[in-house]
Structures are given as structure tokens and as C-alpha cells.
Scaffold this active site. Structure first.
Site, PDB file in Angstrom:
ATOM      1  N   ARG A   1       0.302  88.340 -12.143  1.00  0.00           N
ATOM      2  CA  ARG A   1      -0.768  88.014 -13.101  1.00  0.00           C
ATOM      3  C   ARG A   1      -0.491  86.667 -13.769  1.00  0.00           C
ATOM      4  O   ARG A   1      -1.399  86.027 -14.286  1.00  0.00           O
ATOM      5  CB  ARG A   1      -0.948  89.141 -14.134  1.00  0.00           C
ATOM      6  CG  ARG A   1      -2.074  88.897 -15.123  1.00  0.00           C
ATOM      7  CD  ARG A   1      -2.687  90.172 -15.718  1.00  0.00           C
ATOM      8  NE  ARG A   1      -1.696  91.191 -16.018  1.00  0.00           N
ATOM      9  CZ  ARG A   1      -0.872  91.172 -17.091  1.00  0.00           C
ATOM     10  NH1 ARG A   1      -0.966  90.210 -17.972  1.00  0.00           N
ATOM     11  NH2 ARG A   1       0.009  92.126 -17.264  1.00  0.00           N
TER      12      ARG A   1
ATOM     13  N   TYR B   1     -26.500  79.351 -14.833  1.00  0.00           N
ATOM     14  CA  TYR B   1     -26.323  80.608 -14.101  1.00  0.00           C
ATOM     15  C   TYR B   1     -26.594  81.803 -15.035  1.00  0.00           C
ATOM     16  O   TYR B   1     -26.141  81.812 -16.181  1.00  0.00           O
ATOM     17  CB  TYR B   1     -24.895  80.651 -13.545  1.00  0.00           C
ATOM     18  CG  TYR B   1     -24.644  81.816 -12.637  1.00  0.00           C
ATOM     19  CD1 TYR B   1     -25.158  81.822 -11.344  1.00  0.00           C
ATOM     20  CD2 TYR B   1     -23.908  82.909 -13.056  1.00  0.00           C
ATOM     21  CE1 TYR B   1     -24.944  82.905 -10.504  1.00  0.00           C
ATOM     22  CE2 TYR B   1     -23.683  83.986 -12.221  1.00  0.00           C
ATOM     23  CZ  TYR B   1     -24.204  83.980 -10.949  1.00  0.00           C
ATOM     24  OH  TYR B   1     -23.985  85.044 -10.126  1.00  0.00           O
TER      25      TYR B   1
ATOM     26  N   ASP C   1     -19.848  73.241 -14.934  1.00  0.00           N
ATOM     27  CA  ASP C   1     -19.904  74.146 -13.784  1.00  0.00           C
ATOM     28  C   ASP C   1     -20.444  73.337 -12.605  1.00  0.00           C
ATOM     29  O   ASP C   1     -21.603  72.938 -12.580  1.00  0.00           O
ATOM     30  CB  ASP C   1     -20.821  75.336 -14.102  1.00  0.00           C
ATOM     31  CG  ASP C   1     -20.896  76.348 -12.947  1.00  0.00           C
ATOM     32  OD1 ASP C   1     -20.573  75.968 -11.800  1.00  0.00           O
ATOM     33  OD2 ASP C   1     -21.300  77.501 -13.185  1.00  0.00           O
TER      34      ASP C   1
ATOM     35  N   LYS D   1     -18.550  80.682  -3.491  1.00  0.00           N
ATOM     36  CA  LYS D   1     -19.640  79.944  -2.867  1.00  0.00           C
ATOM     37  C   LYS D   1     -19.092  78.925  -1.857  1.00  0.00           C
ATOM     38  O   LYS D   1     -18.451  79.317  -0.908  1.00  0.00           O
ATOM     39  CB  LYS D   1     -20.497  79.301  -3.957  1.00  0.00           C
ATOM     40  CG  LYS D   1     -20.796  80.225  -5.162  1.00  0.00           C
ATOM     41  CD  LYS D   1     -21.691  81.390  -4.797  1.00  0.00           C
ATOM     42  CE  LYS D   1     -21.833  82.429  -5.908  1.00  0.00           C
ATOM     43  NZ  LYS D   1     -22.203  81.925  -7.233  1.00  0.00           N
TER      44      LYS D   1
HETATM   45  C1  LIG Z   1     -22.195  82.326  -8.511  1.00  0.00           C
HETATM   46  C2  LIG Z   1     -22.135  81.395  -9.651  1.00  0.00           C
HETATM   47  C3  LIG Z   1     -21.363  81.684 -10.768  1.00  0.00           C
HETATM   48  C4  LIG Z   1     -20.593  82.983 -10.909  1.00  0.00           C
HETATM   49  O1  LIG Z   1     -19.629  83.118  -9.937  1.00  0.00           O
HETATM   50  P1  LIG Z   1     -19.074  84.556  -9.428  1.00  0.00           P
HETATM   51  O2  LIG Z   1     -18.070  84.177  -8.420  1.00  0.00           O
HETATM   52  O3  LIG Z   1     -20.238  85.308  -8.889  1.00  0.00           O
HETATM   53  O4  LIG Z   1     -18.504  85.216 -10.644  1.00  0.00           O
HETATM   54  C5  LIG Z   1     -21.317  80.756 -11.785  1.00  0.00           C
HETATM   55  N1  LIG Z   1     -22.003  79.608 -11.731  1.00  0.00           N
HETATM   56  C6  LIG Z   1     -22.768  79.302 -10.665  1.00  0.00           C
HETATM   57  C7  LIG Z   1     -23.504  78.003 -10.650  1.00  0.00           C
HETATM   58  C8  LIG Z   1     -22.863  80.178  -9.595  1.00  0.00           C
HETATM   59  O5  LIG Z   1     -23.636  79.872  -8.548  1.00  0.00           O
END
Ligand SMILES: *Cc1c(COP(=O)(O)O)cnc(C)c1O
Length: 405
Positions: free
Chosen positions: A54, A107, A180, A205
Site C-alpha cells: 500500500r 467528468y 485532468d 483509458k
Molecule cells: C474515466 C474518467 C475519469 C475517472 O476514471 P476511472 O478510472 O473510471 O475512475 C476521470 N476523468 C476523466 C476525464 C475520465 O474520462
């Protein structure tokens, strides 16, 4: 090294014992410590080393160093999901009594975290259109500590000029800028080089690219990342599993070729949709008509594989298209080699009210595409036949009624 070489080779750990061509997977929760005194020093953080997964793991560490290198950051921290990264990063920067500013198009679950959870912990917020740096400046309060920007932003691909927001910090040294950058991946954009303090990704992603794991990552200065790691990640426990980290690293080797094909295919799909009689509007930063086109050209190396489009006829038309696509899968994720499609108003952004959605152009007839790396002719043909079904319905219905009369 240049970017395509880096995504493959940068920070790859070699295994001198076996010569293994792929770095080994350290699927372990704990570590055998050499002796009592060293165990004490490691546990008390006086010496650096692995103690418990962790806090750190060699496979996760390799992934973190790779991402840090690609993001031009001093350090990075893996997380079990994108939201694990976002919640850890933001909560490491705010405390009760603070105020944060975030974009009006972000998001869905980030929006829920900032509007439903953090206020209960005493963190106040203002939502602004972050493409307007003056509006961001006007929203600053004496207790503002975080500006949070998503760019390109989900789902209408809003582009924020990171540099213009970072400039605001010059007059407000307490503020940290978090970006982000999931839709861009480190291959297309490096927010830290434009003045951001932390960059976060959903590694679920594009970084992984194959839809096999959920994961996230934060990158930034060693000082900020150390604080994210301890005590925040250490206590929240949203850690990245070693196998997920290892899996993402296999995916990352093709990040360069994948992103280039995503960009190339998406540009062609956007141009096709833009000329379609049933399509009202296409949101893709590669189109000259997109309001963020010039900024995207300046701060990104490509326009990415994501887009949204509004279909004439609202929700019914969106339903028809999503029920009839064959190659595009109806799925609420993105950034995979296979093409995906979803309905943002009822799926990723159902948490917002209709009024809130329409204020930021998320309309009921809107479909979001994650354009994959298949042959683009097949993707366009798939959209063509699905959109044709909408047209049939709109034209034929009055005739049917007429026939019934
Ligand atoms: C998918 C996504 C998230 C969240 O990510 P997870 O891996 O599903 O927790 C945050 N920001 C954006 C722009 C995303 O496409």
C-alpha cells in the site's frame, strides 16, 4: 530520446538475474526485511525501500517512473482508478474552510465528488467556464486553494488554455492548479509544462488502451506527490494493484502508434459527421469550427480520439443510433483500441440536472464517440447505417399515420 522511443523504453527496469525481456511482475503485498534495525529504519521512512504494497511496490514504482518521465514530472503516484487519483490529489490540497474552483464541463463523478462530498467536509466551490481566464480570476476568494481543470473536457471537448489559468497563480501563491488530462494522454499533452501543479489521468483509458483494468495516476513535483502518497494514499488506500500496473505498461508500449491512429481516424469521422444531414453539431477540437481549435493546436500534439455530436430529433434519435451501431459498442468508457459510443446525458452526466446539462451544451440528442483504431471506412459505414435508421423513422412516420387514416 524522442516520444515514441520513450513510451517504450523510458525507465524500463531490467532484470539482471534472468535477462527477462519484459520487466517482472512483483505480485506481492509485503517484503522480507533484512534485519531488525533495517526493518525499523524502513518502516519509519528513514531509509527508502519497499515495506508494504500500500506504500509502494516495484511494479507500480516502474509504472510511476514511466508516467513521471512522459509527463516531464519529478514524480508520480499510481492509483486504483482515475477517481482514486482525482480524490487523492484534490483532497491532499484542500482542508475545511477552503474554496475551490472547477470547470463547468468535467467528468460526472469528479463533479459529484466536488459538489456532493467535499462540501460536507467544509470545502466550498465555485463552478466557472475555465475557457474564460477572467471568469476564473473573478471567482477567486481569499481562501481559494485549488483550481481544477479538465481539458479536453468530457463530453463536449471543451479546451481550456492551461497557461492562461496558470498565470493567475502568479498573484495567488496559495493556489494549486490540477489538470485532468485523461482525454489527451501524456502523448498528446503535458499540462505541467504549461504551469499546472498536478496532472491526473484515468489510466483506465488511453494509457492502458485495451479496456482491461481500472487505474489512475497523479504526476507533479516530488513535494506534492510525496504528500499525496503519505498520508493521503496511504490512508485512503485507493492504491494501484501491481498486476494492473504491469498490464498498463504492456499497453503503454503502443501508446504512440495508438494515439496517432486515434487522431487520424477521429478527424475523418468528425469530417464525415459534420457533413451529415441528420447531425446538428459536432464537437471535435480538430474541426476549425470548434471554439478550442487554436488553443488545442498550441498546447496539444494532436486532437485525440474523442468527440460528441448532436443528432436531429433528440433522445429518440440518439437511442436509435446507439441501438443500431454494430462496430461501435455501447459502453461508458473510452480510449480503447475498439470504438465505443455512449449517451452522455443519461449515462456519464446523469448526475447533473437537465438545466445544468443544457447550460454546457450536453443535449438529449447527444452521442459521445471514442473512435478506435479500426479501419476508419468501417467505422464510418457503421455510423452511416445507424444514422440512416433515424432518417427512415423521421420520414416514414407521417406516411404511416397517413396510411392509417
Ligand atoms: C474515466 C474518467 C475519469 C475517472 O476514471 P476511472 O478510472 O473510471 O475512475 C476521470 N476523468 C476523466 C476525464 C475520465 O474520462
Amino acid at each position: 530520446m524522442k516520444l515514441n522511443t520513450d513510451v517504450i523504453h523510458a525507465k524500463q527496469k531490467l532484470d539482471p538475474e534472468t535477462g527477462s525481456h519484459v520487466s517482472p511482475l512483483y505480485q506481492t503485498s509485503t517484503y522480507i526485511l533484512p534485519n531488525f534495525d533495517e526493518a525499523v529504519r524502513l518502516n519509519q521512512n528513514i531509509d527508502q525501500g519497499f515495506v508494504y504494497s500500500r506504500f509502494g511496490n516495484p511494479t507500480v514504482d516502474e509504472f510511476e517512473k514511466k508516467v513521471a518521465h512522459l509527463e516531464k514530472a519529478e514524480a508520480a503516484l499510481g492509483a486504483g482508478s482515475g477517481l482514486g487519483a482525482i480524490s487523492t490529489a484534490v483532497m491532499s490540497l484542500v482542508k475545511a474552510g477552503d474554496h475551490m474552483i472547477f470547470g463547468d464541463v468535467i467528468y460526472g463523478c469528479s463533479f459529484a465528488l466536488f459538489t456532493k462530498i467535499l462540501p460536507d467536509f467544509g470545502v466550498d466551490y465555485t463552478i466557472v467556464d475555465t475557457t474564460d481566464a477572467d471568469a476564473v480570476r473573478r471567482a477567486i476568494q481569499p481562501n481559494t486553494t485549488v483550481i481544477y481543470v479538465e481539458t479536453p473536457a468530457n463530453p463536449v471537448l471543451k479546451i481550456t488554455d492551461i497557461e492562461s489559468i496558470a498565470k493567475i497563480k502568479e498573484d495567488h501563491p496559495k493556489i494549486r492548479l490540477v489538470v485532468d488530462s485523461t482525454f489527451a494522454s501524456p502523448y498528446l499533452q503535458n499540462p505541467l509544462t504549461h504551469g499546472a501543479d498536478l496532472v491526473v489521468h484515468s489510466a483506465t483509458k488511453y494509457l492502458n488502451g485495451h479496456g482491461t483494468v481500472t487505474a489512475g495516476v497523479i504526476a507533479g513535483s516530488k513535494k506534492l506527490i510525496d504528500r499525496c502518497r503519505m498520508p493521503f494514499m496511504q490512508c485512503f488506500g485507493a492504491v494501484l494493484d501491481p498486476f494492473a500496473a504491469w498490464t498498463i505498461m504492456q499497453g503503454m508500449k503502443t501508446l504512440g502508434v495508438r494515439m496517432e491512429r486515434h487522431c487520424e481516424n477521429a478527424m475523418k469521422v468528425a469530417n464525415y459527421l459534420n457533413g451529415h444531414p441528420m447531425v446538428e453539431k459536432v464537437y471535435y477540437p480538430g474541426l476549425k469550427s470548434h471554439p478550442g481549435h487554436e488553443i488545442a493546436k498550441k498546447q496539444m500534439r494532436g486532437f485525440g480520439g474523442m468527440m460528441s455530436f448532436n443528432i436531429k430529433g433528440g433522445m429518440d434519435s440518439a437511442r436509435t443510433v446507439l441501438n443500431n451501431v454494430k462496430l461501435f459498442s455501447l459502453a461508458t468508457s473510452l480510449g480503447n483500441v475498439d470504438s465505443l459510443a455512449q449517451h452522455s446525458p443519461s449515462m456519464s452526466h446523469f448526475d447533473m440536472t437537465q438545466e445544468e446539462r443544457e447550460a454546457v451544451e450536453i443535449y438529449d440528442g447527444q452521442v459521445r464517440l471514442s473512435v478506435g483504431i479500426e479501419d476508419v471506412e468501417d467505422l464510418i459505414e457503421d455510423l452511416e447505417q445507424a444514422l440512416a435508421k433515424v432518417k427512415t423513422k423521421v420520414v416514414v412516420e407521417p406516411e404511416l399515420q397517413f396510411a392509417r387514416v
